[in-house]
Each structure stands twice: as structure tokens, then as C-alpha cells.
Scaffold this active site. Structure first.
Site, mmCIF file in Angstrom:
data_model
loop_
_atom_site.group_PDB
_atom_site.id
_atom_site.type_symbol
_atom_site.label_atom_id
_atom_site.label_comp_id
_atom_site.label_asym_id
_atom_site.label_seq_id
_atom_site.Cartn_x
_atom_site.Cartn_y
_atom_site.Cartn_z
ATOM 1 N N ARG A 146 0.848 -1.185 0.000
ATOM 2 C CA ARG A 146 0.000 0.000 0.000
ATOM 3 C C ARG A 146 0.890 1.245 0.000
ATOM 4 O O ARG A 146 2.054 1.186 0.385
ATOM 5 C CB ARG A 146 -0.894 0.033 1.241
ATOM 6 N N LYS A 170 -2.018 -2.136 8.035
ATOM 7 C CA LYS A 170 -3.109 -1.520 8.769
ATOM 8 C C LYS A 170 -3.139 -2.032 10.203
ATOM 9 O O LYS A 170 -2.888 -3.203 10.460
ATOM 10 C CB LYS A 170 -4.441 -1.820 8.074
ATOM 11 N N HIS A 239 -2.243 2.417 -5.987
ATOM 12 C CA HIS A 239 -2.990 1.187 -5.716
ATOM 13 C C HIS A 239 -3.158 0.332 -6.970
ATOM 14 O O HIS A 239 -3.402 -0.876 -6.861
ATOM 15 C CB HIS A 239 -4.359 1.526 -5.122
ATOM 16 N N ARG A 242 -0.636 -2.310 -6.840
ATOM 17 C CA ARG A 242 -0.986 -3.349 -5.859
ATOM 18 C C ARG A 242 -2.040 -4.292 -6.441
ATOM 19 O O ARG A 242 -1.935 -5.515 -6.314
ATOM 20 C CB ARG A 242 -1.487 -2.677 -4.584
ATOM 21 N N HIS A 265 -4.130 -8.820 4.122
ATOM 22 C CA HIS A 265 -5.567 -8.723 4.345
ATOM 23 C C HIS A 265 -5.977 -9.539 5.560
ATOM 24 O O HIS A 265 -5.405 -10.592 5.844
ATOM 25 C CB HIS A 265 -6.337 -9.238 3.126
ATOM 26 N N TYR A 274 -9.608 -8.191 -5.322
ATOM 27 C CA TYR A 274 -8.444 -7.931 -6.173
ATOM 28 C C TYR A 274 -8.322 -8.954 -7.294
ATOM 29 O O TYR A 274 -7.729 -8.667 -8.330
ATOM 30 C CB TYR A 274 -7.164 -7.986 -5.332
#
Length: 305
Positions: A146, A170, A239, A242, A265, A274
Site C-alpha cells: 500500500r 493496517k 494502488h 498493488r 488482508h 483484487y
């Protein structure tokens, strides 16, 4: 209203990023302002479900996108859940409310020949800027990072001996990614040029032309510049690389659980967004797998023309 306690909870227990905290704070304050202006209500704990519903309608009337309304409502629901756990409220006035569903757009993916042109044909200068730009693009596509993750990389996160990259994703969750030999060579050359250019520099891995840590708009502009050289008209954000990383892995037969771990994730549902194979790949799978795909077409039987 216990706003400070709510954001302490998000920061220290849920481990939300500074960016997420800032966005959540803006959303919540916007909701509080609406309650005050529409209902002269200074204490959001006294709001009922009709008030929350009218706020959602107000947002839609202001032409907020469905995705934005969903995020804002999620913040308000979370705030009221927190107040319920703290014993301030008996029930959540936002529970059971739903924002309109948004249509998820199919992510833009670069064709493999464009990726080959990006790294094998486009001229990168043999100086700090050139090697920095190549390193940035290689990390976004070669590791599927990211934008915030690539900005947050430190020199110490690169383990050249173990050929590993430590990435903070994250929620400050750390994952280890394998470094391919190509990427290792690029990073080694970049760090040599960086040291020759700036000497002692910040621990941030990738720096601006002034020797300072990169920032989001700097990364966006760099990526857009190079991707615009490859094709016109497509969305060219960081992105995209990615998305392309994940899709190309999937098309080469990578297990979805492995792709999930590489992307960082928390659930397979996020990964599946994705992994949309392109039409050419679908055609190839069809031709290889369908029992009648290779048969020579014949005239249809009478009545079927």
C-alpha cells in the site's frame, strides 16, 4: 460525550492508524454538527434512530457517494457501541440502519506487457532520483505494498541477508515478505546512491529529492508520471500496482490464501476483490478446460440455426 475516550480506544486498543483516526474524527464531528443544527441537540447520547436516519438522508441529499455514507455511518455505529459498552447507553440508536450499497468498481490492472515495458524499457536516470523512482515502483508492484506502507518503510526493515522485508500494515500489524533477487539488487544500488548523495539521512527508506521522507502526494505524482508513459486514460494511482501484483499472481496460479498473506488482508473477502482475471485469461482457461472448446465447429442441426 466521551469522545476522547473513544479515540483512545481506537488508537491504543484497536490500533488504528493516524490517517484513519483523523478521518473518523472528521466524520464524527460532522455528525455532531448535524445534530446540533437540525435538532439543537448538544449531547449525541440523546439522539434516537430517527435522527441518525435523517442524517444519512441528509448526506445522500448532499451528493455524498454511497461508499462515503457507509463509512460515516460505520463510525457513528462504532461510537454508539462504545458508549453502550461503557454503560452510558442502553441501546445503540444507529443499530439496524443501513446505508445504500455502493457498486464496487472492477480495479484497473496493467497488462503484463506494460509491466515489462515499465521496468525493462522506460529510461530511469542513473542518479538518486532514478534509482529512488525505480525502487518505489518495484516495491509497489514487486511486493504489493500500500502507499502508506511504502512510505513507512525504514532502512532497517530491509533484511538483505535473509532476503526479507518487514512491513507495517493496517493496525500496525507487521508482516514479513520475501524479497526477490531483482528487488534486492535495485534496493542495494539505491542505498549506495542515496548514501553518496545525502550521507547520513533519515531512517525512512525512500526519500524525496531534498532528502526527506516521502509523503502521499509525492508518491502519487511519481507513480502517475510513469504509468502515464505506458498508457493513456487509465486510473494511475499507486494502488493500481498493488491490484496488478495480486491479479498477476492469481493468473499464474498462486493460492488465494498466499495472496491474502502477501497483501496483508484480514479476510479472504478483501482479497477476492483484487482477484478478477482478465478476459484473455478467462478465454485461455475456457479453451483449456471446456470439453468442446477445441472441436471444429459444424453446421448446426436443422431447427437450431
Amino acid at each position: 460525550m466521551r469522545i476522547a475516550a473513544f479515540f483512545d480506544y481506537l488508537t491504543y486498543e484497536r490500533r488504528f492508524s493516524e490517517h484513519s483516526i483523523a478521518a473518523y474524527r472528521n466524520d464524527l464531528l460532522q455528525y455532531f454538527d448535524y445534530l446540533q443544527q437540525a435538532y439543537e441537540l448538544d449531547d449525541p447520547a440523546r439522539a434516537d434512530s430517527d435522527m441518525v436516519r435523517s442524517w444519512v438522508v441528509h448526506l445522500l441529499q448532499q451528493d455524498y457517494a454511497a461508499r462515503s455514507v457507509q463509512r460515516k455511518l460505520t463510525v457513528v455505529k462504532g461510537y454508539y457501541r462504545f458508549l453502550c459498552r461503557q454503560g452510558v447507553l442502553q441501546r445503540n440508536p444507529a443499530a439496524g440502519l443501513h446505508a445504500p450499497r455502493h457498486r464496487r468498481r472492477v480495479p484497473h490492472v496493467l497488462r503484463r506487457e506494460l509491466i515489462e515495458r515499465l521496468f525493462d524499457e522506460l529510461p530511469f536516470a542513473d542518479d538518486f532520483g532514478g534509482w529512488r523512482d525505480r525502487s518505489l515502483l518495484e516495491l509497489l508492484y514487486g511486493a504489493g505494498l500500500r502507499r502508506a506502507e511504502v512510505i513507512g518503510l525504514r532502512v532497517s526493515d530491509v533484511d538483505f541477508n535473509g532476503q526479507l522485508l518487514s512491513v507495517r500494515g493496517k493496525g500496525n500489524k507487521v508482516r514479513l515478505l520475501p524479497l526477490l533477487p531483482r528487488l534486492i539488487r535495485v534496493l542495494e544500488r539505491y542505498l549506495d546512491v542515496r548514501h553518496a548523495t545525502f550521507g547520513a539521512a533519515p531512517d525512512a527508506l525512500l526519500l524525496t529529492d531534498k532528502g526527506q521522507p516521502m509523503y502521499p502526494m509525492f508518491v502519487y505524482r511519481k507513480v502517475k508520471h510513469y504509468l502515464d508513459l505506458l498508457e493513456q486514460g487509465g486510473p494511475h494511482s499507486p494502488h493500481v500496482l498493488r491490484h496488478t501484483f495480486a491479479t498477476h499472481l492469481s493468473e499464474q496460479g498462486a493460492d488465494i490464501n498466499a495472496v491474502k498473506e502477501l497483501l496483508g488482508h484480514a479476510s479472504l473477502a478483501a482479497t477476492q476483490h483484487y482477484l478478477h482475471p482478465g478476459l484473455a485469461h478467462l478465454r485461455q482457461v475456457y479453451e483449456q478446460a471446456h470439453p468442446r472448446a477445441e472441436r471444429t465447429p459444424k453446421d448446426p442441426p436443422p431447427g437450431e440455426s
